[in-house]
Design a protein around this motif. Structure first.
Motif, PDB file in Angstrom:
ATOM      1  N   HIS A 117       0.808  -1.220   0.000  1.00  0.00           N
ATOM      2  CA  HIS A 117       0.000   0.000   0.000  1.00  0.00           C
ATOM      3  C   HIS A 117       0.846   1.277   0.000  1.00  0.00           C
ATOM      4  O   HIS A 117       0.399   2.322   0.456  1.00  0.00           O
ATOM      5  N   GLY A 118       2.066   1.157  -0.499  1.00  0.00           N
ATOM      6  CA  GLY A 118       2.931   2.340  -0.533  1.00  0.00           C
ATOM      7  C   GLY A 118       3.601   2.663   0.783  1.00  0.00           C
ATOM      8  O   GLY A 118       4.048   3.794   0.996  1.00  0.00           O
ATOM      9  N   ARG A 119       3.682   1.674   1.676  1.00  0.00           N
ATOM     10  CA  ARG A 119       4.494   1.843   2.894  1.00  0.00           C
ATOM     11  C   ARG A 119       5.958   1.698   2.489  1.00  0.00           C
ATOM     12  O   ARG A 119       6.381   0.640   2.050  1.00  0.00           O
ATOM     13  N   LEU A 120       6.733   2.759   2.671  1.00  0.00           N
ATOM     14  CA  LEU A 120       8.117   2.724   2.222  1.00  0.00           C
ATOM     15  C   LEU A 120       8.984   1.880   3.148  1.00  0.00           C
ATOM     16  O   LEU A 120       8.940   2.040   4.368  1.00  0.00           O
ATOM     17  N   ILE A 121       9.760   0.989   2.541  1.00  0.00           N
ATOM     18  CA  ILE A 121      10.788   0.265   3.291  1.00  0.00           C
ATOM     19  C   ILE A 121      11.989   1.209   3.401  1.00  0.00           C
ATOM     20  O   ILE A 121      12.516   1.654   2.380  1.00  0.00           O
ATOM     21  N   PRO A 122      12.422   1.552   4.593  1.00  0.00           N
ATOM     22  CA  PRO A 122      13.487   2.563   4.732  1.00  0.00           C
ATOM     23  C   PRO A 122      14.771   2.146   4.022  1.00  0.00           C
ATOM     24  O   PRO A 122      15.123   0.965   3.957  1.00  0.00           O
ATOM     25  N   THR A 123      15.465   3.125   3.500  1.00  0.00           N
ATOM     26  CA  THR A 123      16.793   2.908   2.932  1.00  0.00           C
ATOM     27  C   THR A 123      17.873   3.572   3.781  1.00  0.00           C
ATOM     28  O   THR A 123      19.059   3.360   3.551  1.00  0.00           O
ATOM     29  N   LEU A 124      17.462   4.372   4.741  1.00  0.00           N
ATOM     30  CA  LEU A 124      18.378   4.985   5.703  1.00  0.00           C
ATOM     31  C   LEU A 124      17.867   4.631   7.091  1.00  0.00           C
ATOM     32  O   LEU A 124      16.682   4.824   7.393  1.00  0.00           O
ATOM     33  N   SER A 125      18.714   4.085   7.931  1.00  0.00           N
ATOM     34  CA  SER A 125      18.266   3.624   9.244  1.00  0.00           C
ATOM     35  C   SER A 125      18.256   4.763  10.259  1.00  0.00           C
ATOM     36  O   SER A 125      19.024   5.731  10.142  1.00  0.00           O
ATOM     37  N   VAL A 126      17.400   4.638  11.261  1.00  0.00           N
ATOM     38  CA  VAL A 126      17.405   5.594  12.369  1.00  0.00           C
ATOM     39  C   VAL A 126      18.782   5.624  13.013  1.00  0.00           C
ATOM     40  O   VAL A 126      19.259   6.685  13.438  1.00  0.00           O
ATOM     41  N   ASP A 127      19.441   4.461  13.089  1.00  0.00           N
ATOM     42  CA  ASP A 127      20.781   4.408  13.677  1.00  0.00           C
ATOM     43  C   ASP A 127      21.754   5.318  12.924  1.00  0.00           C
ATOM     44  O   ASP A 127      22.577   6.007  13.548  1.00  0.00           O
ATOM     45  N   GLN A 128      21.689   5.322  11.603  1.00  0.00           N
ATOM     46  CA  GLN A 128      22.572   6.188  10.817  1.00  0.00           C
ATOM     47  C   GLN A 128      22.254   7.666  11.069  1.00  0.00           C
ATOM     48  O   GLN A 128      23.158   8.503  11.200  1.00  0.00           O
ATOM     49  N   TYR A 129      20.984   7.968  11.105  1.00  0.00           N
ATOM     50  CA  TYR A 129      20.502   9.336  11.362  1.00  0.00           C
ATOM     51  C   TYR A 129      20.994   9.807  12.729  1.00  0.00           C
ATOM     52  O   TYR A 129      21.607  10.868  12.868  1.00  0.00           O
ATOM     53  N   ALA A 130      20.749   8.985  13.753  1.00  0.00           N
ATOM     54  CA  ALA A 130      21.107   9.354  15.119  1.00  0.00           C
ATOM     55  C   ALA A 130      22.618   9.405  15.317  1.00  0.00           C
ATOM     56  O   ALA A 130      23.141  10.306  15.998  1.00  0.00           O
ATOM     57  N   ALA A 131      23.332   8.450  14.735  1.00  0.00           N
ATOM     58  CA  ALA A 131      24.788   8.428  14.890  1.00  0.00           C
ATOM     59  C   ALA A 131      25.429   9.651  14.241  1.00  0.00           C
ATOM     60  O   ALA A 131      26.446  10.167  14.737  1.00  0.00           O
ATOM     61  N   SER A 132      24.854  10.144  13.160  1.00  0.00           N
ATOM     62  CA  SER A 132      25.362  11.361  12.523  1.00  0.00           C
ATOM     63  C   SER A 132      25.233  12.552  13.464  1.00  0.00           C
ATOM     64  O   SER A 132      26.145  13.387  13.563  1.00  0.00           O
ATOM     65  N   LEU A 133      24.112  12.627  14.174  1.00  0.00           N
ATOM     66  CA  LEU A 133      23.927  13.689  15.165  1.00  0.00           C
ATOM     67  C   LEU A 133      24.919  13.528  16.308  1.00  0.00           C
ATOM     68  O   LEU A 133      25.490  14.505  16.797  1.00  0.00           O
ATOM     69  N   GLY A 134      25.135  12.283  16.722  1.00  0.00           N
ATOM     70  CA  GLY A 134      26.099  12.024  17.791  1.00  0.00           C
ATOM     71  C   GLY A 134      27.516  12.394  17.403  1.00  0.00           C
ATOM     72  O   GLY A 134      28.263  12.969  18.203  1.00  0.00           O
ATOM     73  N   ALA A 135      27.890  12.084  16.169  1.00  0.00           N
ATOM     74  CA  ALA A 135      29.234  12.429  15.703  1.00  0.00           C
ATOM     75  C   ALA A 135      29.418  13.938  15.692  1.00  0.00           C
ATOM     76  O   ALA A 135      30.485  14.456  16.051  1.00  0.00           O
ATOM     77  N   TRP A 136      28.369  14.672  15.296  1.00  0.00           N
ATOM     78  CA  TRP A 136      28.458  16.140  15.290  1.00  0.00           C
ATOM     79  C   TRP A 136      28.619  16.689  16.705  1.00  0.00           C
ATOM     80  O   TRP A 136      29.362  17.646  16.934  1.00  0.00           O
TER      81      TRP A 136
END
Length: 451
Positions: A406-425
């Motif tokens: 039904h058009g539910r997107l399977i993520p291609t970027l993980s929350v872990d990657q998103y959060a770790a980028s903030l942590g690295a900053w």
């Protein structure tokens, strides 16, 4: 406010304050003075913001596909989602010939994007490993637990685990910063204006709650000339009980009382001149965050994590009426926060980002949409690589490799990657990030969110 009301109003501060004395907080200020200030601010959108009505296809072929699938819903909007009403964005060349736009309610957000102050994170969501529709259909995919469940996915976004988790990833990042500096935990490094503090709870980090622009206060003091006995009464001191539980509660009450007094005194003694904020609830929360950042030196903080929230995004019905109002409130609040950080000279030091339970379906159920998975989010601040779209944005069609149904997107970027980028900053070391986010090694490099 009587003692019972005070305990209730400041329950999170009372139960979760780091229990440091004022002297410890001030001592840490001196040690931290050589470090640059940095803060991250999470705007959590409870209910699941519709990603398909956040970043909208703008090139004619893609728009026609999107509008065709959503035709039944689109007819209900007061301000139509016609192409001429959409806010076209400078789209990265890698998406060519596709183009994207924001809905008309995001006028100021679109301007921030075009100015290079804000970017979009495409198709991000909880993942244990990269996957696709084929792997899921073949029962070969390792998936996060309890997908599409509000409480569980809120918790998963905040902590990596379903409902009942104890620590959130922002709290763990703050723990890591505490460990790296060797300093004692401080009271005001993790602050929430909402009821839940899971995201910013760690082993050493406890959320400090503020609301309506201040910490819980007992105004009756003024009527009794700030009576010392009355203060002792409300702060549960002195306590001579032999009961260990009573002693612990009394100590927590005392430190909570002192912390709230310190916070409010810092506000009262500071001259804070911020640009005006809209009268919406989310804007007032971000105004509180702005004022808290303005008094960071009095509070003795050089690294802070904040969480604010707004609800109403579970748009199973009435989406055409509800969602534009929510988007308009977000638009005004985010723009005002950007102006506030500029006025404080801290635009490069503070990063705001959005998160939500999940995205929503591309298909509609009449006048609403249903629970999805991957979603598109905003990240804003002077340090952000602005004016671009990170990650992937699947085409607005059904039954493709990244459609979970039904058009539910399977993520291609993980929350872990998103959060770790903030942590690295924020300055968390790479080895520590790998411990906090154990699935990181399943994915590629972190997205280059920052300059």
């Amino acid at each position: 406010m009587n003692r019972r009301s005070f305990i209730k109003a400041s329950s999170a501060s009372f139960a979760a304050t780091s229990f440091l004395s004022l002297g410890q907080a001030l001592a840490n200020t001196k040690i931290n003075n050589n470090e640059d200030y940095k803060a991250i601010v999470c705007v959590f959108l409870y209910g699941g913001m519709d990603n398909h009505d956040t970043l909208i296809p703008f090139d004619e072929p893609s728009y026609s596909k999107w509008a065709g699938i959503r035709s039944e819903l689109l007819q209900h909007y007061t301000i139509k989602r016609n192409r001429e009403n959409l806010l076209a964005l400078n789209t990265p060349a890698r998406f060519a010939p596709r183009k994207f736009a924001l809905p008309p309610e995001f006028k100021q957000v679109a301007s921030l994007y075009q100015q290079g102050k804000l970017s979009i994170i495409g198709n991000v969501g909880p993942l244990l490993e990269p996957t696709n529709a084929n792997a899921i259909e073949s029962d070969l995919a390792k998936l996060p637990l309890r997908l599409f469940s509000h409480n569980d996915q809120q918790s998963t976004w905040m902590s990596g685990s379903t409902e009942g988790a104890q620590f959130g990833w922002a709290g763990k990042l703050n723990d890591a910063l505490i460990n790296q500096t060797g300093l004692a935990p401080t009271t005001f490094s993790a602050i929430t204006t909402t009821g839940s503090g899971l995201l910013i709870t760690g082993d050493k980090t406890q959320p400090y709650h503020v609301s309506n622009g201040q910490a819980a206060n007992i105004n009756i003091y003024e009527e009794f000339d700030n009576s010392t006995l009355l203060k002792q009464h409300f702060s549960a001191m002195p306590n001579q009980s032999d009961n260990l539980l009573e002693q612990d509660i009394a100590i927590k009450m005392k430190h909570s009382f002192e912390s709230n007094e310190q916070f409010n005194d810092a506000l009262a003694s500071s001259s804070i001149n911020l640009p005006p904020f809209p009268a919406t609830a989310i804007a007032k929360q971000l105004e509180t965050v702005s004022k808290t950042i303005a008094i960071r030196e009095q509070l003795g903080e050089k690294r802070q994590v904040f969480v604010v929230a707004m609800g109403g995004f579970d748009t199973h019905s009435g989406q055409a009426k509800t969602l534009p109002q929510l988007q308009s409130a977000m638009d005004g609040a985010m723009s005002a926060f950007d102006s506030a950080m500029q006025s404080l000279g801290l635009s490069d030091n503070v990063t705001l980002f959005t998160a939500s339970d999940f995205g929503r379906t591309l298909t509609v159920n009449g006048d609403g949409t249903d629970h999805g998975w991957g979603a598109h989010h905003f990240i804003m601040g002077g340090a952000v690589n602005g004016g671009t779209i990170f990650g992937d944005v699947p085409e607005p069609t059904l039954n493709h490799a990244l459609d979970a149904g039904h058009g539910r997107l399977i993520p291609t970027l993980s929350v872990d990657q998103y959060a770790a980028s903030l942590g690295a900053w924020l300055g968390v070391e790479q080895s520590t990030l790998s411990n906090i986010f154990p699935s990181l090694n399943k994915f590629g490099a972190l997205p280059n969110l920052f300059k």
